[in-house]
Scaffold this active site. Structure first.
Site, PDB file in Angstrom:
ATOM      1  N   LYS A  66     -21.033   0.488   3.510  1.00 29.90           N
ATOM      2  CA  LYS A  66     -21.790   0.476   2.250  1.00 29.90           C
ATOM      3  C   LYS A  66     -23.157   1.111   2.441  1.00 29.90           C
ATOM      4  O   LYS A  66     -23.633   1.855   1.575  1.00 29.90           O
ATOM      5  CB  LYS A  66     -21.955  -0.956   1.740  1.00 29.90           C
ATOM      6  CG  LYS A  66     -22.809  -1.045   0.468  1.00 29.90           C
ATOM      7  CD  LYS A  66     -22.854  -2.442  -0.098  1.00 29.90           C
ATOM      8  CE  LYS A  66     -23.699  -2.472  -1.374  1.00 29.90           C
ATOM      9  NZ  LYS A  66     -23.693  -3.796  -2.031  1.00 29.90           N
ATOM     10  N   HIS A 115      19.230  19.179   1.316  1.00 34.86           N
ATOM     11  CA  HIS A 115      18.526  18.638   0.162  1.00 34.86           C
ATOM     12  C   HIS A 115      18.800  17.142  -0.016  1.00 34.86           C
ATOM     13  O   HIS A 115      19.073  16.658  -1.117  1.00 34.86           O
ATOM     14  CB  HIS A 115      18.881  19.399  -1.111  1.00 34.86           C
ATOM     15  CG  HIS A 115      18.575  20.869  -1.029  1.00 34.86           C
ATOM     16  ND1 HIS A 115      17.336  21.352  -0.686  1.00 34.86           N
ATOM     17  CD2 HIS A 115      19.361  21.959  -1.210  1.00 34.86           C
ATOM     18  CE1 HIS A 115      17.359  22.673  -0.674  1.00 34.86           C
ATOM     19  NE2 HIS A 115      18.581  23.065  -0.980  1.00 34.86           N
TER      20      HIS A 115
END
Length: 529
Positions: free
Chosen positions: A140, A281
């Site tokens: 922070k 695929h």
């Protein structure tokens, strides 16, 4: 706030002490005062470094088996105080709080404890409290404080200090703060997920997902999409944990298809013989079992030689030389196996673009895990499909009963259908797929496509008739009408496995009886979207 922030005082408190001594020496040479706790302080001190215990700074000893040591205003005040606000500076002076410019923390090994199967109480004791609190405070206040949570960033910190005369840039501190919040988020995710499982809460109010960056991919499914690969830390054997021996970097589609191939081939226990799956695929274009890997590969390849070109090959046993020689006869993107002989590797070395991946074993098809998919505004979460069908689970619903050999092929087809996009129709004969229809909007169309492919392969191989003659067929969900079943019968199928449960089951069973074919119900389906 200025761009450059000097390092005068650092707090080092780590569980993983890799690189700690080297980092401590480097900071000390730069004149940085070292604060530390517990084992970290001892390790630094044993290495000849001057270290001040956090307990001496706070005036309170470590207590409650180390649970309370850094949870103190002197620590968090030193991390959170803004150096550019008079009120913050005054408070620090009034309460004798010294600024802490660098925090180096890695957390208690909670994930490792869970991975080792530690009991509930042990896992609880491995939940870090002070570490995440300090990390969040530092992140922070990144305008002034540098935070490092990963050993891999020690080198980057040194390089930053070298480049800026012992200071860090705001951009560097921002990056480290983002990494830090990602680490605490991942840590909390691990704790929350473990606890939900431990107490049997299958639908926790909030569910989070996390991953660790592995690599940037050249692009996503298509060249205009950016993509990256993240791992989840579960160490499940597969593409994420495999060793790549050769070939260019894996693409997004390679990774997706390789995972599909290896998960499918893992359905076939190596103890029951070699098995090979060829994927294109994310759908199987051929799966085979045989007395040898070469035989299994040949059976899989002969299902659909056209689609196998440029496909992914997965094996349930270590790759051998003979099979490697057969694989390189056509262009193959990736081969994945639980090992490979030196001779097989030498064969592949002649094909520089072929990727060879090896793993430490096969994934467990019955291992419980979650599958999830993003949708607009949310996430779908479900248990992984781990259904393990056995012969005794089958219900014969026709006048004709399947033979023992037919039952084997039916179960084979059912396993393949589980890994085929719905609507799925899979024809199998003698331990090999001979026709696969996947991803169609109509089950009838899937049956037609699979049969048509089998006819095409028969012509290409010079066979007198397609291998669907005398085959077993699996449907991943029930036949809503008899037409799909009749198409399978027309293709030559002599037995069928399907879930059952249609409003027209009686009609479908009657059609099977009239065609003289055997049919069994599973009571479960295998939709795969």
């Amino acid at each position: 706030m200025t761009d450059l922030a000097p390092l005068r005082r650092a707090l080092l408190s780590v569980s993983d002490k890799t690189g700690l001594i080297e980092l401590g020496h480097d900071l000390a040479k730069r004149g940085v005062e070292l604060l530390s706790t517990g084992g970290s302080a001892k390790a630094l001190r044993d290495a000849g470094l001057d270290v001040k215990d956090v307990a001496d700074v706070t005036g309170f000893p470590e207590m409650m088996d180390g649970r309370v040591k850094t949870l103190h205003p002197v620590v968090h005040g030193g991390l959170l105080a803004r150096r550019d606000l008079e009120g913050h500076v005054a408070a620090m002076e009034e309460h004798n709080i010294g600024p802490i410019d660098l925090l180096v923390v890695n957390l208690y090994p909670f994930e490792e404890a869970v991975a080792k199967g530690a009991d509930y109480d042990t896992c609880i004791e491995n939940i870090d409290i002070g570490g995440p609190a300090m990390i969040r405070s530092s992140a922070k206040n990144h305008a002034f404080v540098t935070v490092v949570t990963d050993v891999e960033d020690y080198a980057a910190l040194r390089a930053e200090l070298d480049a800026n005369d012992g200071q860090t840039t705001y951009a560097f501190r921002q990056r480290q703060a983002q990494i830090a919040y990602g680490r605490t988020a991942a840590y909390d995710t691990a704790v929350s997920t473990w606890m939900a499982n431990a107490i049997g809460n299958k639908e926790p109010r909030r569910r989070t997902f996390t991953g660790t960056f592995t690599q940037t991919l050249r692009y996503g499914e298509n060249s205009h999409q950016s993509a990256a690969f993240y791992t989840d830390g579960t160490n499940r054997p597969g593409v994420a944990t495999a060793q790549q021996h050769q070939g260019k970097e894996l693409s997004y589609n390679n990774i997706n298809d390789t995972d599909a191939a290896f998960e499918l081939v893992a359905e076939f226990d190596p103890a029951n013989g070699p098995a090979v799956a060829i994927i294109k695929h994310a759908n199987p274009c051929g799966v085979g079992q045989g007395a040898t890997l070469l035989e299994a590969y040949t059976k899989a390849f002969d299902c659909d030689r056209t689609s196998a070109f440029g496909g992914i090959v997965a094996l349930n046993q270590p790759l051998d030389e003979d099979t490697a020689k057969a694989i390189v006869e056509i262009f193959t993107e990736v081969v994945i196996a639980p090992g490979a002989s030196d001779a097989a590797k030498a064969v592949f070395a002649t094909k520089k673009n072929l990727r060879l991946l090896t793993t430490d074993g096969l994934p467990d098809p019955q291992e419980q895990s979650l599958a999830y998919r993003q949708v607009a505004g949310g996430m779908l979460v479900q248990d992984k499909d781990t259904d393990d069908l056995r012969i005794e689970d089958l219900k014969v619903v026709t006048k004709v009963e399947p033979t023992d050999d037919q039952l084997k092929d039916l179960l084979f087809a059912w396993k393949v259908a589980k890994h085929t996009k719905s609507n799925a129709i899979v024809y199998v004969k003698d331990g090999a797929t001979v026709g696969v229809g996947a991803g169609q909007m109509s089950r009838l169309d899937s049956a037609l496509i699979a049969a048509k492919k089998a006819e095409r392969m028969a012509d290409a191989m010079g066979l007198p008739q397609p291998l669907t003659i005398g085959s077993a067929v699996a449907s991943d969900a029930f036949f809503p009408f008899a037409d799909g079943l009749m198409e399978a019968a027309a293709a030559g199928a002599t037995c069928v496995i399907q879930p059952g449960g249609s409003m027209r089951d009686d009609e479908v069973i009657k059609a099977a009886d009239e065609a003289g074919i055997a049919m069994v119900f599973t009571g479960t389906r295998h939709f795969r979207h």
